[in-house]
Design a protein around this motif. Structure first.
Motif, PDB file in Angstrom:
ATOM      1  N   PRO A  81     -25.367  23.103 -33.508  1.00 39.80           N
ATOM      2  CA  PRO A  81     -25.805  21.766 -33.568  1.00 39.80           C
ATOM      3  C   PRO A  81     -27.311  22.125 -33.335  1.00 39.80           C
ATOM      4  CG  PRO A  81     -23.929  21.438 -32.213  1.00 39.80           C
ATOM      5  CD  PRO A  81     -24.018  22.930 -32.326  1.00 39.80           C
ATOM      6  N   ASP A  82     -28.336  21.309 -34.083  1.00 42.45           N
ATOM      7  CA  ASP A  82     -29.526  21.006 -33.644  1.00 42.45           C
ATOM      8  C   ASP A  82     -30.135  20.113 -32.671  1.00 42.45           C
ATOM      9  OD1 ASP A  82     -29.204  18.970 -35.234  1.00 42.45           O
ATOM     10  OD2 ASP A  82     -30.834  19.497 -36.820  1.00 42.45           O
ATOM     11  N   THR A  83     -29.375  19.686 -31.839  1.00 40.49           N
ATOM     12  CA  THR A  83     -29.613  18.713 -30.947  1.00 40.49           C
ATOM     13  C   THR A  83     -30.918  18.866 -30.130  1.00 40.49           C
ATOM     14  OG1 THR A  83     -27.265  18.134 -30.755  1.00 40.49           O
ATOM     15  CG2 THR A  83     -28.712  17.395 -29.119  1.00 40.49           C
ATOM     16  N   PHE A  84     -30.980  20.141 -29.539  1.00 43.33           N
ATOM     17  CA  PHE A  84     -32.362  20.511 -28.865  1.00 43.33           C
ATOM     18  C   PHE A  84     -33.362  21.403 -29.476  1.00 43.33           C
ATOM     19  CE2 PHE A  84     -28.301  20.270 -25.934  1.00 43.33           C
ATOM     20  CZ  PHE A  84     -28.728  19.119 -25.441  1.00 43.33           C
ATOM     21  N   GLY A  85     -33.384  21.357 -30.824  1.00 44.88           N
ATOM     22  CA  GLY A  85     -34.046  22.242 -31.576  1.00 44.88           C
ATOM     23  C   GLY A  85     -33.875  23.663 -31.653  1.00 44.88           C
ATOM     24  N   PRO A  86     -34.578  24.368 -31.950  1.00 46.36           N
ATOM     25  CA  PRO A  86     -34.135  25.740 -32.053  1.00 46.36           C
ATOM     26  C   PRO A  86     -34.306  26.655 -30.735  1.00 46.36           C
ATOM     27  CG  PRO A  86     -36.480  25.300 -32.948  1.00 46.36           C
ATOM     28  CD  PRO A  86     -35.928  23.997 -32.684  1.00 46.36           C
ATOM     29  N   PRO A  87     -33.600  27.469 -30.482  1.00 51.51           N
ATOM     30  CA  PRO A  87     -33.767  28.109 -29.139  1.00 51.51           C
ATOM     31  C   PRO A  87     -34.244  29.416 -29.591  1.00 51.51           C
ATOM     32  CG  PRO A  87     -31.590  28.762 -30.472  1.00 51.51           C
ATOM     33  CD  PRO A  87     -32.508  27.798 -31.189  1.00 51.51           C
ATOM     34  N   ASP A  88     -34.906  29.901 -28.335  1.00 54.64           N
ATOM     35  CA  ASP A  88     -35.363  31.215 -28.166  1.00 54.64           C
ATOM     36  C   ASP A  88     -34.085  32.202 -28.462  1.00 54.64           C
ATOM     37  OD1 ASP A  88     -38.076  31.010 -28.106  1.00 54.64           O
ATOM     38  OD2 ASP A  88     -37.839  30.745 -25.954  1.00 54.64           O
ATOM     39  N   ILE A  89     -34.258  33.379 -29.278  1.00 59.40           N
ATOM     40  CA  ILE A  89     -33.281  34.420 -29.403  1.00 59.40           C
ATOM     41  C   ILE A  89     -33.354  35.701 -28.899  1.00 59.40           C
ATOM     42  CG2 ILE A  89     -33.682  34.353 -31.897  1.00 59.40           C
ATOM     43  CD1 ILE A  89     -30.780  34.576 -32.633  1.00 59.40           C
ATOM     44  N   ALA A  90     -32.520  36.465 -28.415  1.00 62.05           N
ATOM     45  CA  ALA A  90     -32.686  37.871 -27.972  1.00 62.05           C
ATOM     46  C   ALA A  90     -31.584  38.555 -27.851  1.00 62.05           C
ATOM     47  CB  ALA A  90     -33.750  38.026 -26.764  1.00 62.05           C
ATOM     48  N   PRO A  91     -31.737  39.988 -28.185  1.00 60.93           N
ATOM     49  CA  PRO A  91     -30.594  40.726 -27.964  1.00 60.93           C
ATOM     50  C   PRO A  91     -30.521  41.112 -26.383  1.00 60.93           C
ATOM     51  CG  PRO A  91     -32.494  42.150 -28.857  1.00 60.93           C
ATOM     52  CD  PRO A  91     -32.827  40.748 -28.729  1.00 60.93           C
ATOM     53  N   SER A  92     -29.164  41.482 -25.825  1.00 57.88           N
ATOM     54  CA  SER A  92     -29.061  41.610 -24.398  1.00 57.88           C
ATOM     55  C   SER A  92     -28.394  43.108 -24.311  1.00 57.88           C
ATOM     56  CB  SER A  92     -27.988  40.730 -24.176  1.00 57.88           C
ATOM     57  OG  SER A  92     -27.831  40.729 -22.598  1.00 57.88           O
ATOM     58  N   GLY A  93     -28.643  43.427 -23.186  1.00 56.38           N
ATOM     59  CA  GLY A  93     -28.345  44.849 -22.729  1.00 56.38           C
ATOM     60  C   GLY A  93     -26.868  45.040 -22.781  1.00 56.38           C
ATOM     61  N   ASP A  94     -26.139  44.016 -22.677  1.00 46.61           N
ATOM     62  CA  ASP A  94     -24.628  44.123 -22.562  1.00 46.61           C
ATOM     63  C   ASP A  94     -23.995  43.946 -24.044  1.00 46.61           C
ATOM     64  OD1 ASP A  94     -24.712  41.223 -23.187  1.00 46.61           O
ATOM     65  OD2 ASP A  94     -23.557  40.628 -21.740  1.00 46.61           O
ATOM     66  N   GLY A  95     -24.785  44.092 -25.093  1.00 44.55           N
ATOM     67  CA  GLY A  95     -24.507  43.963 -26.441  1.00 44.55           C
ATOM     68  C   GLY A  95     -24.175  42.514 -26.965  1.00 44.55           C
TER      69      GLY A  95
END
Length: 189
Positions: free
Chosen positions: A108-122
């Motif tokens: 859903p686009d309710t809150f607009g676009p998120p920040d997105i990032a890879p994480s060290g746990d995969g």
């Protein structure tokens, strides 16, 4: 839409009919017509400086274009090896990327676009930080593999969490219900 890419390695991105390229320690910003979104992604590698992809839209546009997310996820394909961050990170696997793409197509686009990032746990992390309303922050971790976990906190101090696995006919409904409940609206998307 404006796309900014900063990298110490060569990067070429195809968006619509435009190719944005950078090489060396240069940065480029290109205006293109396309999807309305504002995303930021950062990928770190011990072998090169961080790659930062920022996709922004004009203030009059309010929906998330899945193509913008796919652009960012495509850049994470290079993180399919152990220690991609120089701190013993787990790989971002093709399975996790496929699952993230499926989820983002129905997000859903309710809150607009998120920040997105890879994480060290995969996993791949999505984060929404809201300026107003009762919800302060929403985090959604995708992976590793075919699982997701949502965590949120409201301005009043309430915390919550919701896990999910797999992708079936109910997945989109569960995400829409979660976002609608957190926003206080009867429905979303």
């Amino acid at each position: 839409m404006r796309i900014s890419i900063t990298a110490a390695i060569s990067v070429s991105v195809l968006v619509g009919y435009s190719v944005i390229s950078t090489s060396g320690a240069q940065s480029s910003t290109t205006q293109i017509d396309g999807s309305p979104s504002s995303l930021t992604s950062v990928a770190f590698s011990p072998y090169a400086a961080p790659v930062v992809i920022k996709i922004e839209s004009s203030p009059t546009q309010s929906t998330i274009d899945p193509a913008s997310f796919m652009l960012i996820l495509d850049s994470y394909e290079q993180l399919n090896h152990r220690n991609w961050d120089g701190y013993d990170a787990e790989p971002i696997t093709p399975e996790t990327l496929r699952y993230a793409r499926r989820l983002l197509r129905v997000m859903p686009d309710t809150f607009g676009p998120p920040d997105i990032a890879p994480s060290g746990d995969g996993s791949i992390g999505l984060e929404w930080v809201l300026d107003d309303g009762s919800l302060h922050k929403l985090f959604l971790d995708i992976g590793p593999s075919e699982e997701w976990h949502a965590y949120w906190n409201r301005r009043g101090g309430e915390f919550g969490r919701l896990p999910g696995t797999g992708f079936d006919s109910e997945t989109e409904h569960v995400l829409q219900s979660l976002f609608a409940d957190l926003s206080g609206l009867p429905g979303s998307r």
